[in-house]
Write a protein that holds these residues in place. Structure first.
Motif, PDB file in Angstrom:
ATOM      1  N   GLN A  37       0.844  -1.190   0.000  1.00  0.00           N
ATOM      2  CA  GLN A  37       0.000   0.000   0.000  1.00  0.00           C
ATOM      3  C   GLN A  37       0.879   1.239   0.000  1.00  0.00           C
ATOM      4  OE1 GLN A  37      -3.413  -0.052   2.682  1.00  0.00           O
ATOM      5  NE2 GLN A  37      -2.802   1.946   3.458  1.00  0.00           N
ATOM      6  N   VAL A  38       0.478   2.248  -0.741  1.00  0.00           N
ATOM      7  CA  VAL A  38       1.239   3.498  -0.795  1.00  0.00           C
ATOM      8  C   VAL A  38       1.046   4.255   0.523  1.00  0.00           C
ATOM      9  CG1 VAL A  38       1.523   5.708  -1.990  1.00  0.00           C
ATOM     10  CG2 VAL A  38       1.085   3.631  -3.311  1.00  0.00           C
ATOM     11  N   ARG A  39       2.186   4.604   1.143  1.00  0.00           N
ATOM     12  CA  ARG A  39       2.188   5.325   2.418  1.00  0.00           C
ATOM     13  C   ARG A  39       2.320   6.825   2.192  1.00  0.00           C
ATOM     14  NH1 ARG A  39       6.393   1.704   3.239  1.00  0.00           N
ATOM     15  NH2 ARG A  39       7.810   3.452   2.956  1.00  0.00           N
ATOM     16  N   ALA A  40       1.780   7.589   3.129  1.00  0.00           N
ATOM     17  CA  ALA A  40       1.926   9.043   3.127  1.00  0.00           C
ATOM     18  C   ALA A  40       3.191   9.403   3.907  1.00  0.00           C
ATOM     19  CB  ALA A  40       0.700   9.710   3.742  1.00  0.00           C
ATOM     20  N   ASP A  41       4.349   8.947   3.402  1.00  0.00           N
ATOM     21  CA  ASP A  41       5.622   9.224   4.064  1.00  0.00           C
ATOM     22  C   ASP A  41       5.882  10.726   4.135  1.00  0.00           C
ATOM     23  OD1 ASP A  41       6.204   6.553   4.464  1.00  0.00           O
ATOM     24  OD2 ASP A  41       7.596   6.407   2.771  1.00  0.00           O
ATOM     25  N   LYS A  42       6.559  11.125   5.197  1.00  0.00           N
ATOM     26  CA  LYS A  42       7.032  12.504   5.329  1.00  0.00           C
ATOM     27  C   LYS A  42       8.533  12.481   5.078  1.00  0.00           C
ATOM     28  CE  LYS A  42       3.409  14.393   8.066  1.00  0.00           C
ATOM     29  NZ  LYS A  42       2.555  14.834   7.030  1.00  0.00           N
ATOM     30  N   ILE A  43       8.967  13.218   4.058  1.00  0.00           N
ATOM     31  CA  ILE A  43      10.372  13.251   3.668  1.00  0.00           C
ATOM     32  C   ILE A  43      10.800  14.711   3.571  1.00  0.00           C
ATOM     33  CG2 ILE A  43      12.041  12.586   1.901  1.00  0.00           C
ATOM     34  CD1 ILE A  43       9.981  10.355   1.108  1.00  0.00           C
ATOM     35  N   GLU A  44      11.733  15.086   4.434  1.00  0.00           N
ATOM     36  CA  GLU A  44      12.241  16.455   4.450  1.00  0.00           C
ATOM     37  C   GLU A  44      11.114  17.487   4.494  1.00  0.00           C
ATOM     38  OE1 GLU A  44      15.152  16.958   1.334  1.00  0.00           O
ATOM     39  OE2 GLU A  44      16.251  15.163   1.978  1.00  0.00           O
ATOM     40  N   GLY A  45      10.132  17.233   5.360  1.00  0.00           N
ATOM     41  CA  GLY A  45       9.027  18.170   5.547  1.00  0.00           C
ATOM     42  C   GLY A  45       7.926  18.099   4.508  1.00  0.00           C
ATOM     43  N   LYS A  46       8.053  17.203   3.525  1.00  0.00           N
ATOM     44  CA  LYS A  46       7.034  17.066   2.481  1.00  0.00           C
ATOM     45  C   LYS A  46       6.305  15.737   2.675  1.00  0.00           C
ATOM     46  CE  LYS A  46       9.956  19.327  -0.949  1.00  0.00           C
ATOM     47  NZ  LYS A  46      10.506  19.177  -2.293  1.00  0.00           N
ATOM     48  N   PHE A 104       4.893  14.475  -4.227  1.00  0.00           N
ATOM     49  CA  PHE A 104       4.579  15.165  -2.984  1.00  0.00           C
ATOM     50  C   PHE A 104       3.356  16.059  -3.162  1.00  0.00           C
ATOM     51  CE2 PHE A 104       9.177  14.311  -2.616  1.00  0.00           C
ATOM     52  CZ  PHE A 104       9.148  13.535  -1.470  1.00  0.00           C
ATOM     53  N   GLU A 105       2.723  16.376  -2.052  1.00  0.00           N
ATOM     54  CA  GLU A 105       1.518  17.202  -2.080  1.00  0.00           C
ATOM     55  C   GLU A 105       1.768  18.601  -2.640  1.00  0.00           C
ATOM     56  OE1 GLU A 105       0.225  16.778   1.985  1.00  0.00           O
ATOM     57  OE2 GLU A 105      -0.961  14.986   1.501  1.00  0.00           O
ATOM     58  N   ASP A 139       3.441  19.230  -5.304  1.00  0.00           N
ATOM     59  CA  ASP A 139       3.704  19.020  -6.738  1.00  0.00           C
ATOM     60  C   ASP A 139       5.171  18.777  -7.079  1.00  0.00           C
ATOM     61  OD1 ASP A 139       1.018  19.095  -7.447  1.00  0.00           O
ATOM     62  OD2 ASP A 139       1.052  21.263  -7.811  1.00  0.00           O
ATOM     63  N   SER A 140       6.057  18.675  -6.083  1.00  0.00           N
ATOM     64  CA  SER A 140       7.433  18.262  -6.358  1.00  0.00           C
ATOM     65  C   SER A 140       7.479  16.732  -6.309  1.00  0.00           C
ATOM     66  CB  SER A 140       8.397  18.876  -5.340  1.00  0.00           C
ATOM     67  OG  SER A 140       8.115  18.430  -4.029  1.00  0.00           O
ATOM     68  N   TYR A 141       8.628  16.138  -6.627  1.00  0.00           N
ATOM     69  CA  TYR A 141       8.743  14.680  -6.621  1.00  0.00           C
ATOM     70  C   TYR A 141      10.177  14.257  -6.367  1.00  0.00           C
ATOM     71  CZ  TYR A 141      10.788  14.953 -11.276  1.00  0.00           C
ATOM     72  OH  TYR A 141      11.615  15.230 -12.333  1.00  0.00           O
ATOM     73  N   GLN A 142      10.337  12.969  -6.059  1.00  0.00           N
ATOM     74  CA  GLN A 142      11.655  12.329  -6.012  1.00  0.00           C
ATOM     75  C   GLN A 142      11.464  10.874  -6.377  1.00  0.00           C
ATOM     76  OE1 GLN A 142      13.263  12.535  -2.012  1.00  0.00           O
ATOM     77  NE2 GLN A 142      12.304  10.633  -1.411  1.00  0.00           N
ATOM     78  N   TRP A 143      12.520  10.237  -6.876  1.00  0.00           N
ATOM     79  CA  TRP A 143      12.463   8.827  -7.219  1.00  0.00           C
ATOM     80  C   TRP A 143      12.626   7.987  -5.957  1.00  0.00           C
ATOM     81  CZ3 TRP A 143      10.559   7.226 -11.626  1.00  0.00           C
ATOM     82  CH2 TRP A 143      10.550   8.136 -12.696  1.00  0.00           C
ATOM     83  N   LYS A 144      11.751   7.025  -5.785  1.00  0.00           N
ATOM     84  CA  LYS A 144      11.731   6.156  -4.621  1.00  0.00           C
ATOM     85  C   LYS A 144      12.896   5.168  -4.659  1.00  0.00           C
ATOM     86  CE  LYS A 144       8.517   3.149  -2.134  1.00  0.00           C
ATOM     87  NZ  LYS A 144       8.951   3.712  -0.864  1.00  0.00           N
ATOM     88  N   VAL A 145      13.485   4.901  -3.501  1.00  0.00           N
ATOM     89  CA  VAL A 145      14.526   3.910  -3.363  1.00  0.00           C
ATOM     90  C   VAL A 145      13.945   2.748  -2.563  1.00  0.00           C
ATOM     91  CG1 VAL A 145      16.817   3.407  -2.412  1.00  0.00           C
ATOM     92  CG2 VAL A 145      16.337   5.666  -3.377  1.00  0.00           C
ATOM     93  N   ASN A 146      13.952   1.518  -3.139  1.00  0.00           N
ATOM     94  CA  ASN A 146      13.439   0.352  -2.431  1.00  0.00           C
ATOM     95  C   ASN A 146      14.364  -0.025  -1.291  1.00  0.00           C
ATOM     96  OD1 ASN A 146      11.091  -0.060  -3.880  1.00  0.00           O
ATOM     97  ND2 ASN A 146      12.072  -1.400  -5.361  1.00  0.00           N
ATOM     98  N   THR A 147      13.761  -0.359  -0.153  1.00  0.00           N
ATOM     99  CA  THR A 147      14.534  -0.790   1.003  1.00  0.00           C
ATOM    100  C   THR A 147      14.130  -2.186   1.435  1.00  0.00           C
ATOM    101  OG1 THR A 147      12.933   0.293   2.466  1.00  0.00           O
ATOM    102  CG2 THR A 147      14.914   1.538   1.896  1.00  0.00           C
TER     103      THR A 147
END
Length: 146
Positions: free
Chosen positions: A41-50, A135-136, A138-146
């Motif tokens: 399931q897609v999570r609403a992760d918080k990354i660097e304040g986004k 991100f909410e 409208d910016s983005y980043q490529w996901k890294v699988n862990t």
């Protein structure tokens, strides 16, 4: 027996109805004693304040389907399974929606637990599917699988 390469990709989110129908189809298979299911399931992760609002999945489809096939075949050789189904989203999947559905069946419960864990870890490690975290703002980043 070599199984043919299947297309595992679904456009958009994998719906609860799709999952329920997949499960229901197995009631007639009376040699199965256990099923195990993984739902990514897609999570609403918080990354660097986004905050992530969705993930846009892309893949080299033919290469990814080949890798899914290899993982599937190796898993059937390693575990006593009756059947296995893998579905992965392509395109935009919002937070809370399902992007990966893996369903394994066997005569015995121990096999499904071990096989499912193996399959999901191999998918994350080996399959060329890429997620762009949207991100909410409208910016983005490529996901890294862990």
């Amino acid at each position: 027996m070599e199984r043919k390469i299947k297309n595992v990709f679904v456009q958009g989110a994998i719906t609860p109805e799709f999952i329920a129908n997949s499960i229901a189809k197995h009631q007639s298979k009376t040699t199965i004693g256990a099923h195990d299911i993984f739902l990514g399931q897609v999570r609403a992760d918080k990354i660097e304040g986004k905050t992530v609002g969705a993930i846009d999945y892309t893949a080299y489809e033919s290469m990814a389907n080949e890798k899914f096939h290899e993982i599937r075949e190796a898993t059937f050789k390693r575990f006593e399974l009756t059947c296995m189904h893998i579905y992965h989203s392509l395109g935009k999947v919002a937070v809370g929606e399902i992007c990966l559905f893996v369903f394994v069946s066997s005569p015995n419960r121990k096999e499904v637990f071990e096989a499912l864990h193996h399959v999901v870890e191999e998918i994350k490690k080996e399959v060329p599917v890429f997620g762009k975290e949207l991100f909410e703002d409208d910016s983005y980043q490529w996901k890294v699988n862990t």
